[in-house]
Write an enzyme that holds these catalytic residues in place. Structure first.
Site, PDB file in Angstrom:
ATOM      1  N   SER A 115      -9.628  -0.491   7.429  1.00 53.90           N
ATOM      2  CA  SER A 115      -9.099  -0.335   6.070  1.00 53.90           C
ATOM      3  C   SER A 115      -8.429  -1.551   5.454  1.00 53.90           C
ATOM      4  O   SER A 115      -8.115  -1.534   4.276  1.00 53.90           O
ATOM      5  CB  SER A 115      -8.108   0.823   6.032  1.00 53.90           C
ATOM      6  OG  SER A 115      -8.824   2.014   5.859  1.00 53.90           O
ATOM      7  N   SER A 169      -9.576   1.898   3.268  1.00 54.14           N
ATOM      8  CA  SER A 169      -8.749   2.617   2.341  1.00 54.14           C
ATOM      9  C   SER A 169      -7.745   1.768   1.560  1.00 54.14           C
ATOM     10  O   SER A 169      -7.201   2.242   0.569  1.00 54.14           O
ATOM     11  CB  SER A 169      -7.986   3.705   3.096  1.00 54.14           C
ATOM     12  OG  SER A 169      -7.122   3.136   4.062  1.00 54.14           O
ATOM     13  N   LYS A 214       0.850  -1.209   0.000  1.00 53.77           N
ATOM     14  CA  LYS A 214       0.000   0.000   0.000  1.00 53.77           C
ATOM     15  C   LYS A 214       0.880   1.252   0.000  1.00 53.77           C
ATOM     16  O   LYS A 214       1.948   1.271   0.631  1.00 53.77           O
ATOM     17  CB  LYS A 214      -0.881  -0.039   1.255  1.00 53.77           C
ATOM     18  CG  LYS A 214      -1.911   1.088   1.347  1.00 53.77           C
ATOM     19  CD  LYS A 214      -2.787   0.904   2.591  1.00 53.77           C
ATOM     20  CE  LYS A 214      -3.829   1.995   2.748  1.00 53.77           C
ATOM     21  NZ  LYS A 214      -4.675   1.810   3.942  1.00 53.77           N
TER      22      LYS A 214
HETATM   23  N1  GLN Z   1     -12.852   4.391   6.929  1.00 54.36           N
HETATM   24  C1  GLN Z   1     -12.194   4.739   8.153  1.00 54.36           C
HETATM   25  C2  GLN Z   1     -11.718   6.167   8.099  1.00 54.36           C
HETATM   26  O1  GLN Z   1     -11.944   6.786   7.139  1.00 54.36           O
HETATM   27  C3  GLN Z   1     -11.062   3.811   8.410  1.00 54.36           C
HETATM   28  C4  GLN Z   1      -9.910   4.058   7.547  1.00 54.36           C
HETATM   29  C5  GLN Z   1      -8.724   3.231   7.885  1.00 54.36           C
HETATM   30  O2  GLN Z   1      -8.828   2.209   8.532  1.00 54.36           O
HETATM   31  N2  GLN Z   1      -7.571   3.746   7.501  1.00 54.36           N
HETATM   32  O3  GLN Z   1     -11.127   6.682   8.985  1.00 54.36           O
END
Ligand code: GLN
Length: 487
Positions: free
Chosen positions: A188, A164, A89
């Site tokens: 994410s 994400s 990532k």
């Molecule tokens: N969707 C959550 C956020 O926007 C989690 C994102 C993540 O785990 N990086 O914060």
């Protein structure tokens, strides 16, 4: 339209699990170079449509594969992932290789060092394939907030891959990756794994070093593996886990051999079903796939009981206070001076800061910085940040109590299957609600995995989440493997 399979024509080599490739490469039935070449064929064929990768490292990967093949041919000792392609990532720092975090502000950022996980991959003789797309600074649940365009879900081009870590999950589902790394602050890794029909594990906070992970919310962030099967996930975790002197929050807890205990029977395993996770908003198809999977686990000897996590309803609010507060502090460093994007010809220093940040960050990141700055401001700190910390403790205690009765908790990963691109992007609250089942694990610091448990009537993947006690990834993986072997 037939949505039942990803629309890719994956060649047979790249369809093999990593653990099988590993055996074939070490026994010289296959070379790492062959694997890497066929993987790049898949990427070149599919990724124009999917947009999973932000950067590809083809020549470097082929060179590394050649070196590993040579070592094996000479009978030299090789690492635990010898010749296996790994996809990373783009918020995980790679020395000399652009790391954008999906943001314009880091568009040209080239880290001078490797994240500890990347160092460990290299030491294990893995082959770095490329960097994957993500929501900007990991803020999002759909990969739509990336500055570099959305990633498409291989199960349906009009669907999001989740986020994400959407790029890593989609790359796996499209046959463009063998194993991958993601990061999980509120879901994410697990939510995109669920949307793309792959396996994703968020380790215990402290299990894997965060050194070199671009910080979003430091008390919640964890790096973890994504793979197409549970065994590969266990394999990758074994390589990246363990204490690191560069990250003082990484824990001095021995790393077990996750592979050797994987197929242990789950007879007598106590499973808790938290009643709060079966509330309004849960799609019927997701619920029934989950319940029939639980029945299968019972068939394998697991004991199931309903339990309660009474503070669940406060999890979203608590998370969005703490995550945004931490983000507002972490993202203060992007000032146009030290990193990447800087506004040209500003009238003065103040304008340079202001314009670099206004133009470098996207809308969602700015929303989070503003929310977090507000929550931390004088006079509001006690009412918001401090209160949220106290509620976080209550949420942790819920889990402690539950884990006195049961060994693991089983829940849906997400209330829905992959939603449509554009469906939630203008409604932040709806987007935030899609993390409802995943964020509590980050607040409590416990490990959680998402493993596929079925397809919806239109052929979209459904994931089941298994949560465990701190540092009991082994049990979580065993339960996930019990789900997988029954499908
Ligand atoms: N969707 C959550 C956020 O926007 C989690 C994102 C993540 O785990 N990086 O914060």
């Amino acid at each position: 339209m037939n949505l039942s399979h990803p629309k890719t024509d994956t060649s047979s080599v790249t369809q093999l699990p990593a653990y099988k490739l590993l055996a074939k490469i070490s026994q010289r039935e296959l070379t790492s170079s062959q694997v890497v070449e066929s993987l790049f064929e898949q990427i070149e064929k599919n990724d124009k449509k999917i947009n999973a990768y932000l950067l590809l490292l083809k020549s470097e990967a082929l060179e590394k594969a050649r070196q590993v093949d040579e070592k094996i041919a000479k009978g030299e000792k090789v690492g635990k992932l010898a010749g296996i392609p790994v996809t990373v990532k783009d918020n995980i720092c790679t020395k000399g290789i652009r790391t954008t975090c999906g943001s314009k502000i880091l568009e040209n950022f080239v880290p001078p060092y490797d994240a500890t996980v990347v160092k460990r991959l290299k030491a294990a003789d893995a082959v770095l394939v490329g960097k994957t797309n993500m929501d900007e600074f990991a803020m999002g649940s759909s990969t739509e907030t990336s500055h570099f365009g959305v990633t498409k879900n291989p199960y349906g081009p009009d669907r999001v891959p989740g986020g994400s870590s959407g790029g890593s999950a989609a790359a796996l589902a499209a046959g463009e990756a063998i194993v991958a790394l993601g990061s999980d602050t509120g879901g994410s890794i697990r939510q995109p794994a669920s949307f793309c029909g792959v396996v994703g594990l968020k380790p215990t906070y402290g299990r894997v070093s965060r050194f070199g992970l671009v910080a979003y919310a430091s008390s919640l962030d964890q790096i973890g593996p994504l793979a197409r099967n549970v065994r590969d996930c266990a394999l990758l975790l074994g390589v990246i886990a363990g204490q690191d002197p560069c990250d003082s929050t990484s824990a001095d807890v021995p790393v077990p051999d996750y592979l050797s205990s994987l197929d242990k029977e789950i007879k007598g395993l106590k499973i808790g079903l938290p009643q709060e996770y079966f509330a309004e908003g849960l799609e019927e198809e997701v619920k029934s796939a989950l319940l029939s999977t639980v029945k299968q686990l019972q068939g394998q000897g697991a004991e199931v009981e309903e339990i309660t996590l009474p503070h669940t309803e406060y999890a979203i609010a608590t998370y969005y206070l703490l995550a945004t507060a931490e983000a507002s502090a972490n993202l203060a460093r992007y000032d146009g001076v030290r990193y990447s994007f800087r506004e040209e010809d500003p009238a003065n220093l103040d304008q340079m800061y202001r314009r670099s940040r206004s133009r470098g960050f996207g809308a969602e990141v700015k929303r989070r910085i503003m929310l977090g700055t507000y929550a931390l401001s004088a006079g509001y700190y006690d009412a918001y940040y401090l209160k949220a910390q106290k509620v976080r403790t209550l949420i942790m205690q819920d889990f402690q109590q539950a884990f006195q009765k049961v060994d693991v908790l089983v829940t849906p990963t997400s209330p829905t299957v992959a939603f449509k691109i554009g469906e939630k992007i203008d409604d932040p609250l709806q987007m935030y609600l899609s993390d409802i089942y995943t964020i509590s694990a980050n607040l409590a610091g416990i490990p959680g995995i998402s493993v596929p448990c079925g397809l919806s009537s239109v052929g979209l993947p459904i994931g089941i989440q298994i949560l465990g006690r701190h540092f009991e990834e082994e049990t979580v993986l065993q339960a996930a493997y019990a789900v997988e072997r029954n499908r």
